[in-house]
Write a protein that holds these residues in place. Structure first.
Motif, PDB file in Angstrom:
ATOM      1  N   ARG A 193       0.831  -1.202   0.000  1.00  7.33           N
ATOM      2  CA  ARG A 193       0.000   0.000   0.000  1.00  7.33           C
ATOM      3  C   ARG A 193       0.867   1.254   0.000  1.00  7.33           C
ATOM      4  NH1 ARG A 193      -4.855  -0.447   4.239  1.00  7.33           N
ATOM      5  NH2 ARG A 193      -4.971   1.751   3.671  1.00  7.33           N
ATOM      6  N   THR A 194       1.986   1.188   0.662  1.00  5.38           N
ATOM      7  CA  THR A 194       2.890   2.339   0.665  1.00  5.38           C
ATOM      8  C   THR A 194       3.459   2.570  -0.732  1.00  5.38           C
ATOM      9  OG1 THR A 194       3.461   1.896   2.969  1.00  5.38           O
ATOM     10  CG2 THR A 194       4.965   3.312   1.735  1.00  5.38           C
ATOM     11  N   TYR A 195       3.769   1.489  -1.427  1.00  2.00           N
ATOM     12  CA  TYR A 195       4.297   1.616  -2.792  1.00  2.00           C
ATOM     13  C   TYR A 195       3.272   2.293  -3.700  1.00  2.00           C
ATOM     14  CZ  TYR A 195       5.939   0.338  -7.454  1.00  2.00           C
ATOM     15  OH  TYR A 195       6.340   0.388  -8.773  1.00  2.00           O
ATOM     16  N   LEU A 196       1.999   1.906  -3.535  1.00  2.00           N
ATOM     17  CA  LEU A 196       0.955   2.483  -4.386  1.00  2.00           C
ATOM     18  C   LEU A 196       0.814   3.984  -4.164  1.00  2.00           C
ATOM     19  CD1 LEU A 196      -1.811  -0.271  -4.201  1.00  2.00           C
ATOM     20  CD2 LEU A 196      -0.408   0.334  -6.170  1.00  2.00           C
ATOM     21  N   HIS A 197       1.227   4.465  -3.014  1.00  2.00           N
ATOM     22  CA  HIS A 197       1.139   5.887  -2.715  1.00  2.00           C
ATOM     23  C   HIS A 197       2.523   6.468  -2.457  1.00  2.00           C
ATOM     24  CE1 HIS A 197      -2.875   4.283  -1.998  1.00  2.00           C
ATOM     25  NE2 HIS A 197      -3.316   5.481  -2.293  1.00  2.00           N
ATOM     26  N   TRP A 198       3.548   5.895  -3.099  1.00  3.52           N
ATOM     27  CA  TRP A 198       4.918   6.280  -2.809  1.00  3.52           C
ATOM     28  C   TRP A 198       5.190   7.746  -3.120  1.00  3.52           C
ATOM     29  CZ3 TRP A 198       8.402   5.188   0.368  1.00  3.52           C
ATOM     30  CH2 TRP A 198       9.739   5.527   0.168  1.00  3.52           C
ATOM     31  N   SER A 199       4.571   8.243  -4.206  1.00  6.24           N
ATOM     32  CA  SER A 199       4.837   9.634  -4.569  1.00  6.24           C
ATOM     33  C   SER A 199       4.441  10.585  -3.443  1.00  6.24           C
ATOM     34  CB  SER A 199       4.095   9.998  -5.859  1.00  6.24           C
ATOM     35  OG  SER A 199       2.706   9.818  -5.687  1.00  6.24           O
ATOM     36  N   ARG A 200       3.423  10.202  -2.679  1.00  2.00           N
ATOM     37  CA  ARG A 200       3.028  11.070  -1.553  1.00  2.00           C
ATOM     38  C   ARG A 200       3.757  10.670  -0.274  1.00  2.00           C
ATOM     39  NH1 ARG A 200      -1.484  10.624  -4.326  1.00  2.00           N
ATOM     40  NH2 ARG A 200      -2.282   8.853  -3.186  1.00  2.00           N
TER      41      ARG A 200
ATOM     42  N   ILE B 292     -10.264   6.271  -0.640  1.00  3.19           N
ATOM     43  CA  ILE B 292     -10.575   6.025   0.774  1.00  3.19           C
ATOM     44  C   ILE B 292      -9.775   4.848   1.304  1.00  3.19           C
ATOM     45  CG2 ILE B 292     -12.392   5.272   2.358  1.00  3.19           C
ATOM     46  CD1 ILE B 292     -14.369   6.954   0.727  1.00  3.19           C
ATOM     47  N   THR B 293      -9.749   3.753   0.564  1.00  3.06           N
ATOM     48  CA  THR B 293      -9.052   2.565   1.065  1.00  3.06           C
ATOM     49  C   THR B 293      -7.543   2.716   0.970  1.00  3.06           C
ATOM     50  OG1 THR B 293      -9.263   1.489  -1.100  1.00  3.06           O
ATOM     51  CG2 THR B 293     -10.947   0.987   0.556  1.00  3.06           C
ATOM     52  N   GLY B 294      -7.073   3.704   0.234  1.00  2.94           N
ATOM     53  CA  GLY B 294      -5.636   3.925   0.140  1.00  2.94           C
ATOM     54  C   GLY B 294      -5.094   4.814   1.234  1.00  2.94           C
TER      55      GLY B 294
ATOM     56  N   ALA C 191       6.727   6.430   8.803  1.00  2.59           N
ATOM     57  CA  ALA C 191       5.513   6.701   9.574  1.00  2.59           C
ATOM     58  C   ALA C 191       4.281   6.345   8.757  1.00  2.59           C
ATOM     59  CB  ALA C 191       5.471   8.171   9.995  1.00  2.59           C
ATOM     60  N   TYR C 192       4.323   6.610   7.451  1.00  2.00           N
ATOM     61  CA  TYR C 192       3.198   6.269   6.580  1.00  2.00           C
ATOM     62  C   TYR C 192       2.972   4.764   6.590  1.00  2.00           C
ATOM     63  CZ  TYR C 192       0.261   6.370   2.363  1.00  2.00           C
ATOM     64  OH  TYR C 192      -0.774   6.231   1.470  1.00  2.00           O
ATOM     65  N   ALA C 193       4.049   4.009   6.375  1.00  2.00           N
ATOM     66  CA  ALA C 193       3.927   2.545   6.347  1.00  2.00           C
ATOM     67  C   ALA C 193       3.503   2.014   7.708  1.00  2.00           C
ATOM     68  CB  ALA C 193       5.259   1.922   5.931  1.00  2.00           C
ATOM     69  N   ARG C 194       4.033   2.612   8.759  1.00  2.00           N
ATOM     70  CA  ARG C 194       3.661   2.146  10.094  1.00  2.00           C
ATOM     71  C   ARG C 194       2.189   2.408  10.362  1.00  2.00           C
ATOM     72  NH1 ARG C 194       6.272   5.713  13.278  1.00  2.00           N
ATOM     73  NH2 ARG C 194       4.299   6.857  13.395  1.00  2.00           N
ATOM     74  N   ARG C 195       1.710   3.551   9.898  1.00  2.00           N
ATOM     75  CA  ARG C 195       0.294   3.877  10.111  1.00  2.00           C
ATOM     76  C   ARG C 195      -0.604   2.900   9.345  1.00  2.00           C
ATOM     77  NH1 ARG C 195      -3.072   9.469   9.170  1.00  2.00           N
ATOM     78  NH2 ARG C 195      -4.822   8.840  10.457  1.00  2.00           N
ATOM     79  N   VAL C 196      -0.218   2.577   8.116  1.00  4.05           N
ATOM     80  CA  VAL C 196      -0.979   1.571   7.367  1.00  4.05           C
ATOM     81  C   VAL C 196      -0.987   0.261   8.133  1.00  4.05           C
ATOM     82  CG1 VAL C 196      -1.027   0.170   5.273  1.00  4.05           C
ATOM     83  CG2 VAL C 196      -0.512   2.606   5.123  1.00  4.05           C
TER      84      VAL C 196
END
Lengths: 203, 323
Positions: free
Chosen positions: A64-71, B225-227, A79-84
């Protein structure tokens, strides 16, 4: 480069720069994964108590972090990955709460001369005790206690990760620690009843 | 002298030291992470048809035009987007309902108290595309409600307070990343609750809750939302009507939001809000609530006209332009 195309001598051919940027981002993410995986795996294990599930959870969080890596890369990607990870649905506790944990990997002899077998037994018992104690917490108590005290985040960071107030973190962490004190205290007072069956039979 | 019991901080440090000592080494299988993520992204793009059928925002940004029923261009405006050189949407179900006059929604509104008692109202709404909207509760045509044309959210776009009307739903990008960026750019400090992620989720949800949004936009909203990192994704969730879909929950400012989405039919089935403390004891899979509010969307479709003509008196307004 297409013949006759006017271009800056320093500019790459059409399309080449885009490919180069994508590869560098993937490389960046791969490096991040390598660095972050051990810490995320430890957090995941503390949240679910199972090594294989922890591996799966970390993979999910990283995907999931990879899918939103640009952000994620523009902020704090760990912290992003940990929050996921902290918000993944972890429902294996109900199924695995009473299972005996597998033995840890082999360890070398310790500095005090303790044999590897003795160290295995001690570490196995301590690990089992910690996991069983964490299993007595509610899912939210466990997430908060793990993030606040076993991972070492601040109250504000935990509140942000889980979408709760700082007050909720304080009160929930306090109740969770009280529960752990009670459970671990009872286990320390009567270690025989808390030890895995394999060890009881060996004594 | 009696030893002082360890403080929470002291005990926490002991636990951490114990965890450091006993935590197993886990070699995460990283090799499959990126391929798996790419496959998921490819599946998502195949469903949303990115770049295929949807009007594209021109490079200069959004243009805003006042509509006759809006209070005024200085205050609010309806979003319009300059036409795109790409293909126009075809008149198929996948393209949605860009030209229907009304959007009919039949829903259950349920308020549940802490004792578990539920008060349920069935509401039927006819949201006007350009004309006024009407709603009836429990089939009672003697006390209808009315309002202006349908709107599904309002947020700042380029500093302009913008109502997302029917046509605007058909101009929003259906690429989740681009959609999220638009929503994120619209996050305002003085509007909404929670973190920027919470506000993005809230704005995204407004776009598809009982709305005529095209299926591609609905899927894009679901992906947004799910992301979000604070969202827990449920592979299976059941709504109050017993329908099964995929679920998502997140907690913001003491409220837990729970959604059930039919990924096959591409529509939101249910949204529920409940206090976070109550959520801790709720089974998020079956949907049994201990307290809170839910809207279960039983039926959604285009419609020709409401059974009763909306009037200003029903709406309690002096003019539709300001209603």
């Amino acid at each position: 480069m297409i013949a006759g195309e006017a271009a800056d001598d320093d500019a790459p051919p059409d399309g080449f720069e885009l490919v180069r940027v994508a590869t560098s981002l993937d490389r960046e993410f791969t490096d991040f994964m390598q660095a972050a995986a051990p810490q995320l795996a430890r957090t995941a294990w503390l949240l679910c108590g199972d090594e294989h599930l922890a591996d799966e959870l970390v993979q999910q969080a990283l995907a999931r972090t990879y899918l939103h890596w640009s952000r994620a890369r523009d902020r704090d990607p760990l912290a992003y990955a940990r929050r996921v990870l902290a918000n993944l649905r972890i429902d294996m506790w109900r199924k695995r709460r009473r299972e005996v944990l597998t033995a840890p990997a082999d360890l070398p002899e310790g500095p005090d001369g303790a044999s590897a077998a003795e160290q295995h037994a001690d570490q196995h018992a301590d690990r089992d005790r910690l996991v069983r104690a964490l299993a007595t917490l509610s899912p939210r108590q466990r997430r908060i206690v793990v993030l606040r005290h076993l991972v070492g985040l601040s109250e504000r960071e935990v509140a942000a990760d889980l979408g709760v107030s700082v007050g909720t973190v304080k009160s929930t962490a306090s109740r969770g620690l009280a529960q752990l004190r009670s459970v671990l205290g009872a286990a320390a007072a009567d270690p025989e009843t808390d030890a895995p069956a394999s060890e009881r039979s060996a004594r | 002298m009696t030893a002082q019991p360890p403080t929470d901080e002291d005990f926490g440090r002991e636990l951490r030291a114990l965890a450091d000592a006993v935590a197993p080494r886990i070699d995460v299988h990283r090799a499959g992470v990126v391929p798996a993520a790419r496959r998921r992204r490819a599946r998502r793009r195949a469903v949303t048809g990115v770049g295929a059928l949807t009007a594209v925002v021109v490079a200069t940004g959004w243009t805003v035009q006042a509509q006759p029923w809006a209070p005024g261009p200085a205050q609010t405006a309806v979003l319009q987007v300059a036409s795109s050189p790409t293909a126009e949407p075809t008149a198929t179900a996948e393209a949605g309902w860009p030209d229907a006059p009304y959007w009919y929604v039949r829903e259950e509104l349920a308020l549940t108290d802490a004792a578990g008692e539920e008060e349920v109202t069935t509401r039927e709404s006819w949201y006007g595309h350009t004309g006024p909207s009407l709603w009836l509760e429990d089939g009672d045509t003697s006390t209808p409600g009315a309002s202006g044309p349908g709107g599904w959210g309002r947020f700042d776009i380029d500093g302009v307070d913008t109502l997302i009307g029917w046509d605007a739903l058909y101009t929003l990008p259906t690429d989740p990343d681009r959609l999220e960026q638009i929503l994120r750019d619209a996050v305002a400090a003085d509007r909404g609750q929670g973190t920027p992620d919470d506000k993005v989720a809230d704005m995204a949800l407004d776009l598809i809750a009982g709305s005529p949004a095209p299926p591609a936009l609905r899927d894009a909203v679901w992906s947004v939302i799910t992301g979000l990192p604070g969202t827990t994704v449920l592979d299976e969730a059941t709504d109050a009507a017993g329908r099964t879909g995929v679920g998502a929950t997140w907690t913001a400012e003491g409220t837990t939001y729970r959604l059930v989405y039919d990924a096959d039919a591409q529509r939101l089935l249910e949204r529920a809000d409940l206090p976070a403390d109550a959520a801790a004891t709720q089974d998020t899979g079956s949907g049994e609530l201990t307290a809170g509010f839910r809207r279960t969307y039983l039926e959604q479709r285009p419609a020709d006209a409401p059974p009763v003509e909306p009037t200003l008196e029903m709406a309690g307004c002096a003019r539709w332009e300001t209603c």
